[in-house]
Scaffold this active site. Structure first.
Site, PDB file in Angstrom:
ATOM      1  N   GLU A   1      -1.934  -5.118  -3.829  1.00  0.00           N
ATOM      2  CA  GLU A   1      -0.977  -4.399  -2.988  1.00  0.00           C
ATOM      3  C   GLU A   1       0.050  -5.349  -2.385  1.00  0.00           C
ATOM      4  OE1 GLU A   1      -3.750  -0.637  -1.542  1.00  0.00           O
ATOM      5  OE2 GLU A   1      -3.585  -2.413  -0.256  1.00  0.00           O
TER       6      GLU A   1
ATOM      7  N   ASP B   1       0.835  -1.197   0.000  1.00  0.00           N
ATOM      8  CA  ASP B   1       0.000   0.000   0.000  1.00  0.00           C
ATOM      9  C   ASP B   1       0.875   1.253   0.000  1.00  0.00           C
ATOM     10  OD1 ASP B   1      -2.542   1.528   0.455  1.00  0.00           O
ATOM     11  OD2 ASP B   1      -1.612   1.933   2.386  1.00  0.00           O
TER      12      ASP B   1
END
Length: 223
Positions: free
Chosen positions: A119, A47
């Site tokens: 992610e 992320d």
């Protein structure tokens, strides 16, 4: 689920390093499999990789854009929906490692899960090949989204907020009115209302997406 040989070939074909079997297996493993290690830690890392890579990219490409404009585009490009779209485009659903019930409940097509795994794959790329490699991968996989319209139009919630202020109405209020389904395939229904005007509601795979869809529905009906 495919075996490691097939998964490795798929990863390499899409630009991932894919040398450490344990690392990449973890990146593709959902907690429902019950193996103790799943993608969540790598998702946390990925992320941040994605956010920095996209922010730098936008800063370079839009040198006259305001902070607000850059932030709007960044939020759209790193959203769960944007990540899930990239995941689908490269075939992530075919390589997810899910428990039987999660798979039967549609987990392989869940935007929440696909966004998280996308992610986690970036996190694995960072761990194995460093930030430069991870950034290059983001620029390859997100190129269509960055060159497209994602985040260029005003976000529905911002548009509704401004509409309410411009019409001398109280700010819109959002309320979660229903949550259904298992955690890995949850559905959220949100209602947005503006006093003395009306309300609209929408259902999506996350509360944030449901709020956005409800704001869009409100504007279509009353704006």
């Amino acid at each position: 689920m495919t075996d490691w040989k097939e998964t490795k070939a798929w990863l390499v074909a899409n630009g991932f390093a894919a040398r450490d079997e344990a690392l990449w297996t973890e990146a593709l493993t959902h907690g429902s499999l019950g193996e103790g290690r799943d993608y969540q830690r790598l998702e946390f890392l990925g992320d941040r990789v994605l956010g920095l890579a996209i922010a730098e990219w936008l800063f370079e490409n839009q040198n006259s854009a305001s902070e607000g404009t850059l932030a709007q585009r960044l939020n759209a490009l790193v959203s769960k929906g944007a990540c899930a779209k990239v995941a689908r485009s490269i075939g992530v659903p075919d390589h997810l490692r899910l428990g039987r019930q999660a798979r039967e409940d549609g987990g392989a097509q869940s935007s929440n899960i696909l966004g998280d795994v996308m992610e986690s794959l970036l996190g694995a790329q960072l761990r194995e090949d460093g930030f430069e490699s991870a950034r290059a991968l983001v620029r390859k996989l997100w190129n269509e989204a960055v060159e497209g319209d994602a985040g260029r139009a005003k976000h529905p919630k911002s548009a509704l907020q401004e509409w309410a202020a411009g019409n001398r109405r109280k700010p819109p209020e959002y309320a979660l009115i229903d949550r259904s389904g298992p955690d890995h395939a949850a559905r959220f229904t949100v209602r947005v209302s503006v006093k003395n005007v009306g309300d609209a509601q929408a259902t999506a795979n996350s509360k944030q997406e449901a709020e956005t869809a409800a704001a869009k529905a409100f504007m279509e009906q009353y704006g």
